[in-house]
Structures are given as C-alpha cells and as structure tokens.
Design an enzyme around this catalytic site. Structure first.
Site, PDB file in Angstrom:
ATOM      1  CG  HIS A  88      -0.315   0.084   2.539  1.00  0.00           C
ATOM      2  ND1 HIS A  88      -0.847  -0.481   3.676  1.00  0.00           N
ATOM      3  CD2 HIS A  88       0.839   0.685   2.953  1.00  0.00           C
ATOM      4  CE1 HIS A  88      -0.055  -0.239   4.703  1.00  0.00           C
ATOM      5  NE2 HIS A  88       0.970   0.466   4.298  1.00  0.00           N
ATOM      6  CG  HIS A 100      -0.160   3.985   7.993  1.00  0.00           C
ATOM      7  ND1 HIS A 100      -1.150   3.521   7.159  1.00  0.00           N
ATOM      8  CD2 HIS A 100       0.913   3.201   7.768  1.00  0.00           C
ATOM      9  CE1 HIS A 100      -0.675   2.505   6.455  1.00  0.00           C
ATOM     10  NE2 HIS A 100       0.565   2.281   6.812  1.00  0.00           N
ATOM     11  CG  HIS A 147       7.924  -1.387   4.265  1.00  0.00           C
ATOM     12  ND1 HIS A 147       7.042  -2.432   4.402  1.00  0.00           N
ATOM     13  CD2 HIS A 147       7.232  -0.272   4.630  1.00  0.00           C
ATOM     14  CE1 HIS A 147       5.866  -1.974   4.808  1.00  0.00           C
ATOM     15  NE2 HIS A 147       5.950  -0.674   4.974  1.00  0.00           N
ATOM     16  CD  GLU A 154       2.426  -1.686   6.683  1.00  0.00           C
ATOM     17  OE1 GLU A 154       2.242  -0.521   7.064  1.00  0.00           O
ATOM     18  OE2 GLU A 154       2.734  -1.949   5.490  1.00  0.00           O
TER      19      GLU A 154
HETATM   20  C1  DHB Z   1       6.098   3.638   3.063  1.00  0.00           C
HETATM   21  C2  DHB Z   1       5.503   2.398   3.205  1.00  0.00           C
HETATM   22  C3  DHB Z   1       4.421   2.217   4.059  1.00  0.00           C
HETATM   23  O1  DHB Z   1       3.823   1.018   4.300  1.00  0.00           O
HETATM   24  C4  DHB Z   1       3.893   3.291   4.735  1.00  0.00           C
HETATM   25  O2  DHB Z   1       2.792   3.088   5.458  1.00  0.00           O
HETATM   26  C5  DHB Z   1       4.498   4.549   4.618  1.00  0.00           C
HETATM   27  C6  DHB Z   1       5.595   4.710   3.781  1.00  0.00           C
HETATM   28  C7  DHB Z   1       7.238   3.851   2.135  1.00  0.00           C
HETATM   29  O3  DHB Z   1       7.719   2.891   1.524  1.00  0.00           O
HETATM   30  O4  DHB Z   1       7.690   4.973   1.974  1.00  0.00           O
HETATM   31 FE    FE Z   2       2.185   1.119   5.835  1.00  0.00          FE
END
Ligand code: DHB
Ligand code: FE
Length: 284
Positions: free
Chosen positions: A12, A59, A193, A240
């Site tokens: 997302h 978030h 991530h 997540e």
């Molecule tokens: C990013 C990824 C995410 O899941 C999020 O909630 C906010 C930022 C990113 O890759 O920058």
């Molecule tokens: Fe996220």
C-alpha cells in the site's frame, strides 16, 4: 447466501498514490510498478465483486496513541479519504455496506473475536492505495467497501495465528449473510520494509518470495511465524504482512474446500522504501 469468491493481496505504499494523483505513473521509475497491476485491473472488471472487505492498517490517521483498537470494523455508510498532511487524496469517497458490516460484527464477536465498531472514520493510504492500484482512477469506486483496520503500528499487535483464525471467522460470517452477495476479501500492507532507525531501507526479496509461496501453499504453517521473524527478516514495517493472513484464512481451502487458483502474482523492488508484492487467489 453471500460468498467469498476471491482474495487479493497488495502492498500500500503511499508514494504510489502520490504518483497516480500527480500524473507520474508513466515515469520510468513507476511504470514497472503499475504494469504489475494491468492484469489485476482487467481481472477486477471481469470478476466484479458486490462488496470488498478490505483489511488494512491505519497509520495514526483515524486512530492515534489515544486509542488503539486491535481490530476495527467500519460500519458507516461512507468513509472520507483522510488528510495525511498534504490534503486528502483526490479519490472518490468510499461507500460502505452497513448491513453486511453489522452482520459480520455480530457474527465475528459471537465467534469470540473482540471487534471495535467504528461508525465514523476517515481512511488513509492503507485503504485508498490498494483501491487505486486495483481500480485505477475512476469517478467512483466500483462497489461498496467495508474497511477493516488492524493495529500493526503500536505493539502489542495481533499474532499471525490470531489473524488467520479471524479470517476463518469472517468467512463463516459472510456465508451466514442472507443475500446472494459476491464478496472479495483483500489483505493489504507489506511487503518487507523498514522506515526508521539504522536498518531503514531494508528490503528482503528472499523472505518476501518465500512468504508469497507459503501464503499460497501452506497458510496454516505460515500462521505460526512469530512476530520477531517478521521484524528481523522483513523490517519493522514488514509486520504489516500479518494482515494478509486474515484474507488467506477466509479462503475455501482453509475450511476443507479445494485449493485456490493463483490468478496473478507480481513482485517488484523498489517503490519508495518498500517491496511491492501482489497476489490474486480465486476460490474454485
Ligand atoms: C512507506 C511504506 C508504508 O507502508 C507506509 O505506510 C508509509 C511509507 C514507504 O515505503 O515509503
Ligand atoms: Fe504502511
């Protein structure tokens, strides 16, 4: 009776929403990301759901440290795209399905899961970016959407096992709704991530692809993966991914039916700080 016909899984990344909204989706950096969803957009047109049950995480937008529901179901008639600091995304408002949402809340709570019922909530990129990836830029989203927010931001967050079991309960809830609705369940967020600290920028292709393999073939085994493995291997925000187990737990094979058909699989790095993963599984 209502029925879950398919599950969709996707990352997302907020920058994907910004790329679309600012007309940058054709740029060389973004083009391969959106290409991975060409099949999916056509698939959604060919397999139109009556309702999407969309599992995502907020978030710290609608919720904050003041209030941290583990599982929250949106029962409102509509949900407005949230202002996450740059103004709301220029996307359609989300039309809910209060009747099915209330039925699922009743059924799932009676199956011993504690849900928070939310009658007013703005929805952030966690919900709108998956809709944009799957639907493009329509005037209105193609069907009603039931937002289902999971806390994966502030510990303690729910285990993969609990998410998987909740998916089973959601399936039973949908199948006991007395209208012939075609319901898709979407699991969103991830893949690997990490946005903070010394490991910021971490991506783990091997972990991500093994996760996709196991999500398809052995979700029961995947449900046993402990939090620490997600955090170590997929980064702090890789957690997540537990939300994907909710959608997977709602598929027919988990309740003794046939294995799902893998209609589409896509993986790409990078998109912002995140690996993008995507799957479509159809119930046969
Ligand atoms: C990013 C990824 C995410 O899941 C999020 O909630 C906010 C930022 C990113 O890759 O920058
Ligand atoms: Fe996220």
């Amino acid at each position: 009776m209502a029925k879950i016909t398919a599950s969709v899984y996707t990352s997302h990344v907020p920058a994907i929403g910004a790329a679309l909204d600012l007309g940058k989706s054709g740029e060389p950096y973004w083009q391969p990301v959106f290409k991975g969803y060409d099949y999916s957009k056509q698939w959604l047109k060919d397999n139109p759901p009556d309702v999407i049950f969309l599992v995502y995480n907020d978030h710290a937008t609608a919720f904050s440290l003041e209030m941290i529901p583990t599982f929250a179901i949106g029962t409102a008639a509509e949900f407005t795209p949230a202002d996450e600091g740059w103004g709301p995304r220029p996307v359609p408002k989300v039309i809910g399905h209060p009747e099915l949402a209330a039925h699922i809340a009743q059924s799932v709570i009676q199956q011993d899961f504690d849900l928070t019922i939310v009658n007013k909530m703005d929805v952030d990129h966690g919900l709108t970016v998956p809709l944009s990836l799957m639907c493009g830029q329509p005037q209105a989203w193609p069907c009603p959407v039931i937002p289902f927010a999971v806390n994966v931001v502030q510990y303690p967050v729910p285990s993969g096992r609990r998410c998987f079991e909740l998916g089973k309960a959601i399936r039973k809830a949908v199948e006991s709704f007395d209208k012939p609705l075609n319901v898709q369940i979407w699991g969103t967020g991830g893949m690997s991530h990490q946005l903070q600290g010394p490991r910021a920028g971490l991506i783990n292709r091997e972990f991500d692809n093994a996760f996709l393999d196991q999500l398809i073939a052995d979700p029961e085994g995947l449900a046993s993966k402990p939090h620490i493995d997600y955090v170590r291997e997929a980064g702090s925000e890789g957690i997540e991914l537990v939300m994907w187990l909710i959608a997977r737990g709602a598929m027919a094979d988990v309740a003794g039916g046939p294995a799902p058909k893998v209609a589409h699989r896509f993986y790409h790095v990078p998109a912002s700080n995140t690996a993008v993963g995507h799957l479509i599984l159809e119930n046969k």
